[in-house]
Scaffold this motif. Structure first.
Motif, mmCIF file in Angstrom:
data_model
loop_
_atom_site.group_PDB
_atom_site.id
_atom_site.type_symbol
_atom_site.label_atom_id
_atom_site.label_comp_id
_atom_site.label_asym_id
_atom_site.label_seq_id
_atom_site.Cartn_x
_atom_site.Cartn_y
_atom_site.Cartn_z
ATOM 1 N N ASP A 128 60.118 -87.981 9.191
ATOM 2 C CA ASP A 128 58.682 -88.220 9.028
ATOM 3 C C ASP A 128 58.184 -89.295 9.986
ATOM 4 O O ASP A 128 57.135 -89.143 10.617
ATOM 5 C CB ASP A 128 58.364 -88.631 7.588
ATOM 6 C CG ASP A 128 58.452 -87.475 6.614
ATOM 7 O OD1 ASP A 128 58.453 -86.313 7.076
ATOM 8 O OD2 ASP A 128 58.531 -87.729 5.396
ATOM 9 N N TYR A 129 58.960 -90.383 10.101
ATOM 10 C CA TYR A 129 58.520 -91.449 11.004
ATOM 11 C C TYR A 129 58.545 -90.986 12.454
ATOM 12 O O TYR A 129 57.619 -91.268 13.230
ATOM 13 C CB TYR A 129 59.388 -92.698 10.843
ATOM 14 C CG TYR A 129 59.053 -93.732 11.901
ATOM 15 C CD1 TYR A 129 57.831 -94.393 11.882
ATOM 16 C CD2 TYR A 129 59.929 -93.975 12.960
ATOM 17 C CE1 TYR A 129 57.503 -95.301 12.880
ATOM 18 C CE2 TYR A 129 59.609 -94.879 13.951
ATOM 19 C CZ TYR A 129 58.389 -95.533 13.916
ATOM 20 O OH TYR A 129 58.056 -96.416 14.905
ATOM 21 N N GLY A 130 59.594 -90.296 12.853
ATOM 22 C CA GLY A 130 59.672 -89.830 14.241
ATOM 23 C C GLY A 130 58.486 -88.973 14.620
ATOM 24 O O GLY A 130 57.948 -89.085 15.735
ATOM 25 N N LYS A 131 58.027 -88.130 13.700
ATOM 26 C CA LYS A 131 56.886 -87.261 13.989
ATOM 27 C C LYS A 131 55.591 -88.059 14.137
ATOM 28 O O LYS A 131 54.831 -87.854 15.095
ATOM 29 C CB LYS A 131 56.742 -86.225 12.881
ATOM 30 C CG LYS A 131 57.833 -85.170 12.871
ATOM 31 C CD LYS A 131 57.722 -84.243 11.664
ATOM 32 C CE LYS A 131 58.820 -83.198 11.657
ATOM 33 N NZ LYS A 131 58.772 -82.360 10.431
ATOM 34 N N ILE A 132 55.320 -88.980 13.200
ATOM 35 C CA ILE A 132 54.058 -89.739 13.290
ATOM 36 C C ILE A 132 54.110 -90.712 14.457
ATOM 37 O O ILE A 132 53.092 -90.935 15.131
ATOM 38 C CB ILE A 132 53.747 -90.469 11.964
ATOM 39 C CG1 ILE A 132 52.371 -91.135 12.016
ATOM 40 C CG2 ILE A 132 54.801 -91.515 11.630
ATOM 41 C CD1 ILE A 132 51.213 -90.192 12.154
ATOM 42 N N ALA A 133 55.283 -91.277 14.742
ATOM 43 C CA ALA A 133 55.400 -92.180 15.894
ATOM 44 C C ALA A 133 55.152 -91.423 17.195
ATOM 45 O O ALA A 133 54.462 -91.921 18.102
ATOM 46 C CB ALA A 133 56.775 -92.840 15.913
ATOM 47 N N ALA A 134 55.693 -90.228 17.312
ATOM 48 C CA ALA A 134 55.497 -89.431 18.526
ATOM 49 C C ALA A 134 54.030 -89.079 18.717
ATOM 50 O O ALA A 134 53.486 -89.193 19.832
ATOM 51 C CB ALA A 134 56.344 -88.164 18.462
ATOM 52 N N ARG A 135 53.371 -88.666 17.635
ATOM 53 C CA ARG A 135 51.961 -88.294 17.760
ATOM 54 C C ARG A 135 51.087 -89.507 18.070
ATOM 55 O O ARG A 135 50.149 -89.415 18.877
ATOM 56 C CB ARG A 135 51.490 -87.606 16.467
ATOM 57 C CG ARG A 135 52.146 -86.263 16.211
ATOM 58 C CD ARG A 135 51.372 -85.430 15.201
ATOM 59 N NE ARG A 135 51.275 -86.086 13.902
ATOM 60 C CZ ARG A 135 52.152 -85.910 12.911
ATOM 61 N NH1 ARG A 135 53.222 -85.133 13.096
ATOM 62 N NH2 ARG A 135 51.978 -86.505 11.753
ATOM 63 N N THR A 136 51.390 -90.644 17.427
ATOM 64 C CA THR A 136 50.614 -91.861 17.700
ATOM 65 C C THR A 136 50.822 -92.312 19.137
ATOM 66 O O THR A 136 49.867 -92.672 19.842
ATOM 67 C CB THR A 136 51.020 -92.978 16.728
ATOM 68 O OG1 THR A 136 50.858 -92.530 15.380
ATOM 69 C CG2 THR A 136 50.170 -94.224 16.947
ATOM 70 N N ALA A 137 52.068 -92.303 19.593
ATOM 71 C CA ALA A 137 52.370 -92.721 20.965
ATOM 72 C C ALA A 137 51.685 -91.819 21.978
ATOM 73 O O ALA A 137 51.102 -92.298 22.967
ATOM 74 C CB ALA A 137 53.883 -92.725 21.186
ATOM 75 N N ALA A 138 51.745 -90.514 21.749
ATOM 76 C CA ALA A 138 51.109 -89.586 22.687
ATOM 77 C C ALA A 138 49.611 -89.823 22.755
ATOM 78 O O ALA A 138 49.008 -89.801 23.845
ATOM 79 C CB ALA A 138 51.408 -88.147 22.268
ATOM 80 N N ALA A 139 48.985 -90.068 21.608
ATOM 81 C CA ALA A 139 47.542 -90.316 21.595
ATOM 82 C C ALA A 139 47.201 -91.620 22.301
ATOM 83 O O ALA A 139 46.237 -91.678 23.083
ATOM 84 C CB ALA A 139 47.038 -90.341 20.152
ATOM 85 N N MET A 140 47.977 -92.672 22.041
ATOM 86 C CA MET A 140 47.705 -93.954 22.689
ATOM 87 C C MET A 140 47.880 -93.860 24.197
ATOM 88 O O MET A 140 47.101 -94.435 24.961
ATOM 89 C CB MET A 140 48.603 -95.041 22.097
ATOM 90 C CG MET A 140 48.292 -95.374 20.642
ATOM 91 S SD MET A 140 49.388 -96.630 19.926
ATOM 92 C CE MET A 140 48.795 -98.120 20.752
#
Length: 503
Positions: free
Chosen positions: A187-199
């Motif tokens: 779960d964390y890997g998915k939200i971290a990846a999406r947040t990082a990509a957006a930033m």
């Protein structure tokens, strides 16, 4: 007396000296911020309410990058609470440390405080209980020049220039069950990846730190890093490591060898990151942000019940008083971080003031240096140029936790006209006679030699005795015909600076 021989080769370069190695950490925890950094009624306070006696000590400490505002605190933090007119800022409960947060010191104040200390901001975003959009909003508020709603709000709040934060942490210790909003690795890997990509869509040059496991003793360790990186590898730049050490059950010998564990920790995380990179056929390397490390007597704090349900503002929490032995270990851990500068390119001593900190203050009273202040400040000041790997011939001794460990450890840095050698003697009772071949460095004089040691290895600096422990000149250090000799007392940390003639 153990006899040790060290050879220094200018060509044995590990990595450049990373100035971000000398980072620190400010969390809204206990008295780190309130009566630490910020105390408007203090005699030394400037017009912003910042304690200038603390600012001076931070400058002396040499902190470079400072992580903020947590830590566990960030997982319940709403960044909007911390900006705007102080009288309108909400008072909140902080679930992480069971205290009251007034938000009288916030993001813009911290940025202005950093300018006084000459440090860089490393900002953490709350993706535990919030998510992608609040992280993007914070990025816009902090970094966009003007002309948008949130950047114009920053300007209206009295900060016309953007904060230009480069390093961002994507949450904190997200595998820890103590963390508000903790998650599985998947779960964390998915939200971290999406947040990082957006930033990075907003700013491709951001440096983003994904959470590693909370420590090498966690049951999640290793598999957590692998799973998170399989999701986020191409979107981030760093993975975090956190490690705290303390003496257990009177086993001083093992405690002095704590850097052996740190080295193992780094090896394991690097191997895991490179394994994922190879699987992905990626050309990038993930570096380590060792953004929490220190001595922390956690077991004693857990037993003390100082974190409780009284919901106090700025209570005294985690105020460890550090000994000579603690300082020697801090010095040796910092030596390890320098030696691993090929992959550990950022680090944060946790924390900066009052909370497991090198600097202590008393409300309305003085600020003083703990024993751990000295190896950090001296290394930050003397280390420059490149880190070189020494060849060390030293006896070993047995420890209960780590087996046989070298009695003496060392690392060196060198630039065109100067060098510095940092050494630790882990022997509990005997001095070590050290001979260092420095002929290849082309340096001919000792400009400084200091040792931190004391017949009482548990001596501490306190409010009553603020200068009980200080480094002293090591008069045994001599340099002749390219050979440096020095005697290292038992349980000691030493720094020696060398220079060319006239430099």
């Amino acid at each position: 007396m153990p006899r040790v021989r060290i050879e220094l080769d200018r060509q044995a370069v590990i990595a450049p000296v990373r100035r971000r190695t000398f980072g620190s950490f400010v969390e809204h925890l206990g008295r780190c911020v309130y009566t630490g950094l910020y105390e408007p009624e203090h005699p030394s306070a400037n017009g912003e309410g910042f304690r200038m006696d603390v600012v001076e000590l931070v400058r002396e400490l040499g902190s470079t990058t400072i992580r903020y505002p947590g830590g566990n605190f960030v997982s319940g933090f709403r960044w909007e609470d911390s900006v705007g007119p102080r009288e309108k800022r909400p008072v909140r409960r902080d679930l992480a440390w069971h205290s009251i947060e007034t938000n009288q010191f916030g993001l813009d104040e911290f940025a202005r405080w950093l300018k006084l200390t000459g440090s860089e901001m490393m900002l953490a975003v709350n993706i535990a209980t919030r998510g992608i959009l609040p992280a993007l909003d914070l990025l816009e508020y902090a970094n966009h020049p003007s002309g948008t709603t949130l950047s114009d709000l920053r300007v209206a709040n009295g900060t016309p220039e953007p904060h230009n934060v480069r390093m961002w942490c994507l949450g904190n210790e997200m595998d820890g069950p103590w963390q508000t909003g903790f998650m599985t690795a998947d779960d964390y890997g998915k939200i971290a990846a999406r947040t990082a990509a957006a930033m990075k869509t907003a700013d491709k040059d951001l440096e983003l730190v994904v959470c590693g496991s909370s420590g090498s003793s966690m049951p999640t360790f290793g598999d957590w890093e692998r799973t998170v990186l399989e999701h986020a590898y191409e979107h981030i730049d760093y993975i975090s490591c956190h490690a705290y050490y303390q003496e257990h059950d009177g086993d001083l010998g093992s405690f002095l060898a704590s850097s052996v564990d740190m080295d193992y920790f780094i090896d394991t995380v690097v191997a895991t990151a490179d394994h994922v990179g190879h699987k992905k056929r990626s050309n990038k390397k993930i570096n380590i942000s060792f953004d929490e490390w220190n001595i922390w007597y956690l077991e004693e704090h857990k037993a003390s019940q100082e974190v409780n349900d009284e919901w106090r503002h700025a209570p005294r929490q985690l105020e460890d008083k550090y000994s000579v032995a603690d300082a020697v270990v801090v010095g040796s851990l910092l030596m390890t971080l320098l030696k691993r500068g090929d992959r550990v390119t950022s680090a944060s001593l946790a924390q900066l003031v009052n909370v497991i900190a090198p600097i202590m203050t008393e409300p309305g009273g003085p600020a003083w240096r703990q024993t751990t202040f000295y190896p950090f400040s001296i290394t930050s000041r003397l280390a420059s140029g490149e880190v070189i790997r020494p060849v060390i011939e030293t006896p070993a001794r047995e420890t209960a936790r780590y087996g046989d460990v070298p009695v003496v450890d060392a690392v060196a840095t060198v630039d065109e006209d100067h060098a510095a050698v940092f050494l630790v003697n882990r022997d509990l009772t005997e001095s070590a006679q050290v001979t260092i071949d420095v002929r290849d460095l082309g340096l001919s004089r000792v400009t400084e030699a200091v040792t931190l040691a004391d017949p009482d290895v548990y001596a501490k600096n306190t409010l009553a005795e603020q200068n009980r422990v200080t480094p002293s000149a090591n008069k045994s250090a001599t340099l002749a015909d390219g050979v440096l000799t020095v005697e290292l007392p038992p349980v000691s940390w030493t720094a020696i600076a060398l220079a060319r003639p006239g430099a």
